[in-house]
Motif scaffolding. Structure first.
Motif, PDB file in Angstrom:
ATOM      1  N   ILE A  59      11.004 -22.112  18.746  1.00 18.61           N
ATOM      2  CA  ILE A  59      10.242 -23.353  18.809  1.00 18.61           C
ATOM      3  C   ILE A  59      10.357 -24.064  17.468  1.00 18.61           C
ATOM      4  O   ILE A  59      10.026 -23.505  16.429  1.00 18.61           O
ATOM      5  N   ARG A  60      10.827 -25.264  17.523  1.00 19.45           N
ATOM      6  CA  ARG A  60      10.911 -26.066  16.302  1.00 19.45           C
ATOM      7  C   ARG A  60       9.761 -27.064  16.302  1.00 19.45           C
ATOM      8  O   ARG A  60       9.674 -27.929  17.162  1.00 19.45           O
ATOM      9  N   GLU A  61       8.899 -26.913  15.320  1.00 18.19           N
ATOM     10  CA  GLU A  61       7.645 -27.656  15.303  1.00 18.19           C
ATOM     11  C   GLU A  61       7.866 -29.159  15.332  1.00 18.19           C
ATOM     12  O   GLU A  61       7.109 -29.901  15.934  1.00 18.19           O
ATOM     13  N   THR A  62       8.923 -29.620  14.714  1.00 20.02           N
ATOM     14  CA  THR A  62       9.141 -31.069  14.656  1.00 20.02           C
ATOM     15  C   THR A  62       9.453 -31.659  16.025  1.00 20.02           C
ATOM     16  O   THR A  62       9.317 -32.868  16.219  1.00 20.02           O
ATOM     17  N   LEU A  63       9.854 -30.808  16.981  1.00 18.41           N
ATOM     18  CA  LEU A  63      10.231 -31.324  18.297  1.00 18.41           C
ATOM     19  C   LEU A  63       9.093 -31.265  19.313  1.00 18.41           C
ATOM     20  O   LEU A  63       9.252 -31.756  20.429  1.00 18.41           O
ATOM     21  N   ILE A  64       7.977 -30.621  18.946  1.00 20.24           N
ATOM     22  CA  ILE A  64       6.862 -30.488  19.872  1.00 20.24           C
ATOM     23  C   ILE A  64       5.929 -31.685  19.713  1.00 20.24           C
ATOM     24  O   ILE A  64       5.391 -31.927  18.640  1.00 20.24           O
ATOM     25  N   THR A  65       5.763 -32.420  20.773  1.00 26.14           N
ATOM     26  CA  THR A  65       4.882 -33.586  20.736  1.00 26.14           C
ATOM     27  C   THR A  65       3.600 -33.294  21.513  1.00 26.14           C
ATOM     28  O   THR A  65       3.530 -32.354  22.314  1.00 26.14           O
ATOM     29  N   GLN A  66       2.584 -34.107  21.279  1.00 24.07           N
ATOM     30  CA  GLN A  66       1.326 -33.930  21.994  1.00 24.07           C
ATOM     31  C   GLN A  66       1.515 -34.120  23.488  1.00 24.07           C
ATOM     32  O   GLN A  66       0.878 -33.436  24.291  1.00 24.07           O
ATOM     33  N   GLU A  67       2.402 -35.019  23.866  1.00 26.25           N
ATOM     34  CA  GLU A  67       2.657 -35.274  25.283  1.00 26.25           C
ATOM     35  C   GLU A  67       3.250 -34.045  25.965  1.00 26.25           C
ATOM     36  O   GLU A  67       2.904 -33.723  27.121  1.00 26.25           O
ATOM     37  N   GLU A  68       4.130 -33.331  25.246  1.00 25.52           N
ATOM     38  CA  GLU A  68       4.733 -32.126  25.827  1.00 25.52           C
ATOM     39  C   GLU A  68       3.694 -31.028  26.014  1.00 25.52           C
ATOM     40  O   GLU A  68       3.690 -30.332  27.042  1.00 25.52           O
ATOM     41  N   VAL A  69       2.826 -30.870  25.037  1.00 24.73           N
ATOM     42  CA  VAL A  69       1.759 -29.869  25.164  1.00 24.73           C
ATOM     43  C   VAL A  69       0.820 -30.253  26.302  1.00 24.73           C
ATOM     44  O   VAL A  69       0.383 -29.404  27.088  1.00 24.73           O
ATOM     45  N   LEU A  70       0.524 -31.535  26.403  1.00 24.83           N
ATOM     46  CA  LEU A  70      -0.340 -32.023  27.479  1.00 24.83           C
ATOM     47  C   LEU A  70       0.275 -31.752  28.847  1.00 24.83           C
ATOM     48  O   LEU A  70      -0.421 -31.354  29.791  1.00 24.83           O
ATOM     49  N   GLN A  71       1.576 -31.935  28.973  1.00 21.08           N
ATOM     50  CA  GLN A  71       2.251 -31.674  30.245  1.00 21.08           C
ATOM     51  C   GLN A  71       2.140 -30.197  30.637  1.00 21.08           C
ATOM     52  O   GLN A  71       1.916 -29.875  31.816  1.00 21.08           O
ATOM     53  N   LEU A  72       2.304 -29.315  29.643  1.00 17.04           N
ATOM     54  CA  LEU A  72       2.150 -27.890  29.933  1.00 17.04           C
ATOM     55  C   LEU A  72       0.721 -27.586  30.383  1.00 17.04           C
ATOM     56  O   LEU A  72       0.502 -26.795  31.316  1.00 17.04           O
ATOM     57  N   TYR A  73      -0.239 -28.215  29.723  1.00 17.81           N
ATOM     58  CA  TYR A  73      -1.632 -28.003  30.094  1.00 17.81           C
ATOM     59  C   TYR A  73      -1.882 -28.454  31.532  1.00 17.81           C
ATOM     60  O   TYR A  73      -2.549 -27.748  32.313  1.00 17.81           O
ATOM     61  N   VAL A  93       4.760 -22.137  22.734  1.00 15.01           N
ATOM     62  CA  VAL A  93       4.352 -23.333  21.988  1.00 15.01           C
ATOM     63  C   VAL A  93       3.139 -23.035  21.104  1.00 15.01           C
ATOM     64  O   VAL A  93       3.024 -23.559  19.986  1.00 15.01           O
ATOM     65  N   LEU A  94       2.232 -22.157  21.567  1.00 14.81           N
ATOM     66  CA  LEU A  94       1.022 -21.852  20.823  1.00 14.81           C
ATOM     67  C   LEU A  94       1.275 -20.999  19.591  1.00 14.81           C
ATOM     68  O   LEU A  94       0.337 -20.684  18.845  1.00 14.81           O
ATOM     69  N   GLN A  95       2.520 -20.646  19.354  1.00 15.65           N
ATOM     70  CA  GLN A  95       2.846 -19.968  18.095  1.00 15.65           C
ATOM     71  C   GLN A  95       2.785 -20.933  16.916  1.00 15.65           C
ATOM     72  O   GLN A  95       2.772 -20.507  15.765  1.00 15.65           O
ATOM     73  N   LEU A  96       2.734 -22.202  17.200  1.00 11.69           N
ATOM     74  CA  LEU A  96       2.703 -23.219  16.154  1.00 11.69           C
ATOM     75  C   LEU A  96       1.284 -23.727  15.947  1.00 11.69           C
ATOM     76  O   LEU A  96       0.570 -24.043  16.905  1.00 11.69           O
ATOM     77  N   LYS A  97       0.873 -23.815  14.712  1.00 16.01           N
ATOM     78  CA  LYS A  97      -0.477 -24.250  14.392  1.00 16.01           C
ATOM     79  C   LYS A  97      -0.757 -25.649  14.928  1.00 16.01           C
ATOM     80  O   LYS A  97      -1.839 -25.912  15.478  1.00 16.01           O
ATOM     81  N   LYS A  98       0.201 -26.529  14.784  1.00 16.82           N
ATOM     82  CA  LYS A  98       0.006 -27.899  15.254  1.00 16.82           C
ATOM     83  C   LYS A  98      -0.229 -27.930  16.757  1.00 16.82           C
ATOM     84  O   LYS A  98      -1.102 -28.656  17.256  1.00 16.82           O
ATOM     85  N   SER A  99       0.519 -27.121  17.484  1.00 19.65           N
ATOM     86  CA  SER A  99       0.368 -27.087  18.938  1.00 19.65           C
ATOM     87  C   SER A  99      -0.957 -26.451  19.343  1.00 19.65           C
ATOM     88  O   SER A  99      -1.567 -26.845  20.344  1.00 19.65           O
TER      89      SER A  99
END
Length: 521
Positions: A59-73, A93-99
């Motif tokens: 997982i590359r943190e710079t590529l994870i957006t809020q919209e992508e996390v929202l879609q998974l949710y 994705v939850l391995q990243l603090k930002k996510s």
């Protein structure tokens, strides 16, 4: 805590030196905590071996957006056909603090995750637990509070049939307990200590280790002495912890490490030591250290053994410092224990100096006011190896000097042996010329003890350049050191060399030596 010894231990200016040593030991403890955190032993642990069957993904943190996390949710929230795949992706994705922060910020996200965690589909339940594990590993204290509603379910599942799932729940609980007092208070009310007591008696080694880990997280808390340790004693957990201090047991060394830290936290809290001694802690700790020493000497030990030696030595040292009964039980094994400690001192000097320091500290507590241990050190010819440690910094040199002081304090016979069987005066002269004020101060105190008991030593010390070393110290910028050097010159060498007149208020001086030092950390 410092235990003095009455009139023999009249101390002037001792407190300052001891406080400096205590400050260094607190720093050493912080360094050890950092090392343990990197090894995931007592600080938060994320056991990847408990993960599901899904492949690891980068997982590359710079590529994870809020919209992508929202879609998974949304995919896990609305029960779509690919919910399981969405959970696996969310776990990554939850391995990243930002996510993590994004996910917990969504409305009802934790409650949705807990709903899946309590699902009757085992595979969904396991993946949801993996997501909770990732969240519990966060270094953001607020996330542990967000996960608070999961604690009653986590405790309930500790009595389940799946050892793997029980282990996973224990690590989640341990991680959450490390972060927040509110979480620990709720766990106590919900019966976490009783649940851990049951898990410590599990036939599954992984469950026992995870239970000890979770308990150690609770016991590290600042309120442990008031709230947690009484509950642990009431639940009679300590006999189980002591029993597990055995690297030859089916549960292995890592379990012993976690149990050792639990016992250390309990002992250092100031709990009634008689209780711990009566349950066999001293004997078990001594036997374990002797066994580890023999294993290292034979080359059969495993990696990471130093992380077991450290808490066991600290635990034993504190018990000896606080209770005379503990000392009497150790005396039965005095020779074997001292050999083991000497092995640790030399074996870990370069690679793990914190082990060397801790074993020297235990040696100090063993020899303080105890003629038998001091005599055994001579019988085993251990002192030459200890003297070689004096050039080392980082607190090692001062601990060796304290050990020498304990021996010299035993009187004429021990001082004669120091003079005859070791190169102590060259070592002290070298120390007197160093820039370490605490080492110089302790060297002066050791020297005073030897010279006061053994007048013949004055000539030997003078012949080995001792007077020149004292003359240099007389002009030291440190007033206390300067006064002590002047005192020694005046008392023992007044007719052999001139000295500067700077006695100050050094009336009826007693060059005292700290004894039986115990730290509660």
């Amino acid at each position: 805590m410092i235990r003095g010894r009455g009139a023999q231990m009249r101390s002037r200016n001792r407190a300052c030196g001891v406080e400096e040593i205590k400050a260094r030991r607190r720093q050493q403890e912080r360094d050890l905590r950092k090392a343990r955190k990197e090894k995931q032993l007592v600080s938060k642990r994320l056991p990847r071996g408990l993960q599901g069957d899904g492949e690891e993904m980068e997982i590359r943190e710079t590529l994870i957006t809020q919209e992508e996390v929202l879609q998974l949710y949304r995919r896990i929230q609305h029960g779509s056909d690919d919910r399981l795949a969405a959970l696996r992706s969310l776990r990554q994705v939850l391995q990243l603090k930002k996510s993590q922060q994004m996910f917990v910020g969504f409305e009802n996200s934790i409650h949705v995750l807990i709903g899946l965690f309590t699902s009757n589909l085992a595979v969904v339940q396991l993946e949801a637990a993996q997501c909770l594990l990732e969240l519990s590993h966060s270094d953001d204290p607020s996330i542990s509070l967000v996960c608070l509603p999961a604690t009653p379910y986590l405790l309930t599942y500790l009595s389940g049939q799946s050892a793997k799932f029980t282990e996973l729940c224990l690590y989640i609980l341990g991680n959450l307990a490390a972060e927040n007092e509110t979480v620990r208070n709720q766990l106590l009310v919900q019966g976490v200590i009783q649940a851990l007591a049951i898990c410590l008696q599990s036939p599954h080694g992984a469950v026992v280790e995870a239970a000890a880990y979770s308990l150690s997280q609770m016991l590290q808390a600042k309120e442990a002495g008031e709230k947690i340790i009484p509950a642990v004693l009431e639940a009679n957990l300590t006999p189980h912890l002591i029993r597990l201090l055995d690297v030859d047991s089916e549960f292995g060394m890592q379990t012993a490490v976690e149990c050792a830290w639990c016992l250390h936290y309990i002992v250092s809290s100031g709990v009634n030591s008689e209780c711990m001694i009566s349950q066999g802690l001293v004997c078990q700790a001594v036997i374990l250290l002797i066994a580890l020493g023999r294993a290292i000497e034979s080359g059969t030990t495993t990696d990471g053994v130093e992380l077991l030696i450290y808490p066991v030595a600290r635990c034993l040292g504190n018990l000896i410092a606080s209770n005379g009964t503990a000392r009497s039980k150790v005396l039965v094994h005095d020779g074997d224990l001292l050999r083991a400690l000497s092995t640790f001192v030399s074996g870990f000097l370069q690679s793990r100096p914190f082990v060397t320091r801790e074993c020297l500290w235990l040696l100090n507590n063993l020899t303080a006011g105890d003629e038998q241990f001091c005599s055994t050190i001579f019988c085993l010819n251990l002192l030459p190896a200890f003297l070689q440690l004096i050039p080392f910094s980082g607190g090692i040199n001062t601990l060796v000097l304290m050990l020498l002081g304990n021996i010299a304090e035993m009187g004429l016979e021990c001082c004669e042996k120091l003079r005859q069987q070791t190169d102590i005066f060259p070592a002290l002269c070298t120390t007197l010329r160093t820039a370490d004020p605490e080492a110089v101060r302790l060297a002066l105190e050791v020297l005073n003890r030897i010279l006061s008991h053994c007048q013949q030593a004055c000539v030997l010390f003078a012949n080995q350049g001792g007077i020149a070393a004292l003359e240099v110290i007389q002009y030291n910028s440190n007033e206390e050191i300067r006064v002590r050097a002047n005192f020694l010159m005046d008392r023992y060498f007044a007719d052999k060399a001139p000295r500067c007149s700077d006695m100050g208020n050094f009336l009826n001086p007693s060059l005292s030596f700290p004894s039986r030092l115990m730290f509660n950390s």
